[in-house]
Design a protein around this motif. Sequence first.
Motif, PDB file in Angstrom:
ATOM      1  N   GLU A  95      42.301  42.933  44.854  1.00  0.00           N
ATOM      2  CA  GLU A  95      41.961  44.312  44.288  1.00  0.00           C
ATOM      3  C   GLU A  95      40.698  44.506  44.922  1.00  0.00           C
ATOM      4  O   GLU A  95      39.731  43.857  45.258  1.00  0.00           O
ATOM      5  CB  GLU A  95      41.671  44.187  42.705  1.00  0.00           C
ATOM      6  CG  GLU A  95      43.051  43.849  42.095  1.00  0.00           C
ATOM      7  CD  GLU A  95      42.653  43.928  40.610  1.00  0.00           C
ATOM      8  OE1 GLU A  95      41.827  44.400  40.112  1.00  0.00           O
ATOM      9  OE2 GLU A  95      43.670  42.934  39.962  1.00  0.00           O
ATOM     10  N   ARG A  96      40.319  45.707  45.054  1.00  0.00           N
ATOM     11  CA  ARG A  96      39.226  46.411  45.686  1.00  0.00           C
ATOM     12  C   ARG A  96      38.515  47.373  44.507  1.00  0.00           C
ATOM     13  O   ARG A  96      38.623  48.471  44.646  1.00  0.00           O
ATOM     14  CB  ARG A  96      39.531  47.181  46.883  1.00  0.00           C
ATOM     15  CG  ARG A  96      39.864  46.347  47.982  1.00  0.00           C
ATOM     16  CD  ARG A  96      40.267  46.850  49.321  1.00  0.00           C
ATOM     17  NE  ARG A  96      39.276  47.864  49.572  1.00  0.00           N
ATOM     18  CZ  ARG A  96      39.581  48.967  49.929  1.00  0.00           C
ATOM     19  NH1 ARG A  96      40.952  49.427  50.032  1.00  0.00           N
ATOM     20  NH2 ARG A  96      38.692  49.930  50.481  1.00  0.00           N
ATOM     21  N   PRO A  97      37.800  46.839  43.779  1.00  0.00           N
ATOM     22  CA  PRO A  97      37.098  47.618  42.665  1.00  0.00           C
ATOM     23  C   PRO A  97      35.828  48.527  43.393  1.00  0.00           C
ATOM     24  O   PRO A  97      35.381  48.366  44.498  1.00  0.00           O
ATOM     25  CB  PRO A  97      36.509  46.706  41.836  1.00  0.00           C
ATOM     26  CG  PRO A  97      36.236  45.336  42.457  1.00  0.00           C
ATOM     27  CD  PRO A  97      37.438  45.486  43.520  1.00  0.00           C
TER      28      PRO A  97
ATOM     29  N   GLU B 210      32.912  48.871  42.447  1.00  0.00           N
ATOM     30  CA  GLU B 210      31.824  48.682  42.522  1.00  0.00           C
ATOM     31  C   GLU B 210      31.817  47.229  42.215  1.00  0.00           C
ATOM     32  O   GLU B 210      32.628  46.838  41.230  1.00  0.00           O
ATOM     33  CB  GLU B 210      31.093  49.192  41.542  1.00  0.00           C
ATOM     34  CG  GLU B 210      29.311  49.294  41.856  1.00  0.00           C
ATOM     35  CD  GLU B 210      28.811  49.977  40.918  1.00  0.00           C
ATOM     36  OE1 GLU B 210      27.886  49.732  40.170  1.00  0.00           O
ATOM     37  OE2 GLU B 210      28.844  51.474  40.914  1.00  0.00           O
ATOM     38  N   ARG B 211      31.104  46.459  42.751  1.00  0.00           N
ATOM     39  CA  ARG B 211      31.148  45.017  42.874  1.00  0.00           C
ATOM     40  C   ARG B 211      29.798  44.589  41.948  1.00  0.00           C
ATOM     41  O   ARG B 211      28.880  45.297  42.304  1.00  0.00           O
ATOM     42  CB  ARG B 211      31.299  44.096  44.054  1.00  0.00           C
ATOM     43  CG  ARG B 211      32.778  44.357  44.665  1.00  0.00           C
ATOM     44  CD  ARG B 211      33.055  43.284  45.626  1.00  0.00           C
ATOM     45  NE  ARG B 211      34.149  43.467  46.145  1.00  0.00           N
ATOM     46  CZ  ARG B 211      35.155  43.009  45.745  1.00  0.00           C
ATOM     47  NH1 ARG B 211      35.339  42.294  44.680  1.00  0.00           N
ATOM     48  NH2 ARG B 211      36.443  43.147  46.062  1.00  0.00           N
TER      49      ARG B 211
ATOM     50  N   ASP C 197      29.681  38.779  42.635  1.00  0.00           N
ATOM     51  CA  ASP C 197      30.909  38.851  42.993  1.00  0.00           C
ATOM     52  C   ASP C 197      30.744  38.450  44.597  1.00  0.00           C
ATOM     53  O   ASP C 197      30.084  39.291  45.259  1.00  0.00           O
ATOM     54  CB  ASP C 197      31.449  40.270  42.903  1.00  0.00           C
ATOM     55  CG  ASP C 197      33.012  40.053  43.386  1.00  0.00           C
ATOM     56  OD1 ASP C 197      33.386  39.431  44.390  1.00  0.00           O
ATOM     57  OD2 ASP C 197      33.519  41.206  43.058  1.00  0.00           O
TER      58      ASP C 197
END
Length: 138
Positions: free
Chosen positions: A41-43, A45-46, A50
């Motif tokens: 998954e590529r949110p 904002e990290r 993370d």
Amino acid sequence: MNAGRGRATFWTLTCLGAVGAALGTLGVVSPDRQQRLSGFERPAERGPGDHTTAVLGSSSFAAIGEGGAYLLGAAQGWPGFPRYVMARRLLMAAGLTGLAATGRAPRAFLNAAGWEALGAAAIAGASWLDRRTDASPA
């Protein structure tokens, strides 16, 4: 590499090494593309803790090194190297599957487990072909 002996096996190792090194290079050059390819998954904002991109980066460099080892092992025709690689790939497949199955890693790890198992199967098939070819009368 000995002419004839282990020919399919060592060509299979060469191909797997080249693909592994290429995918590793892709991860270094384009981490976002590697992340998508890996199924992570590529949110938007990290969080500060993370380290996904760092782990993917280190995995990419490891893939480059492993690919190089395959290329060297195949070029030198090291006896026992194909069996070692098959065992290592099966161990990795089992470990990655176990991590995903127990929820300790994302299901995307099953993609990597499949790649490892497929590589082991390709080497086993090539080794079988080489044994048949070596055993047939010339």
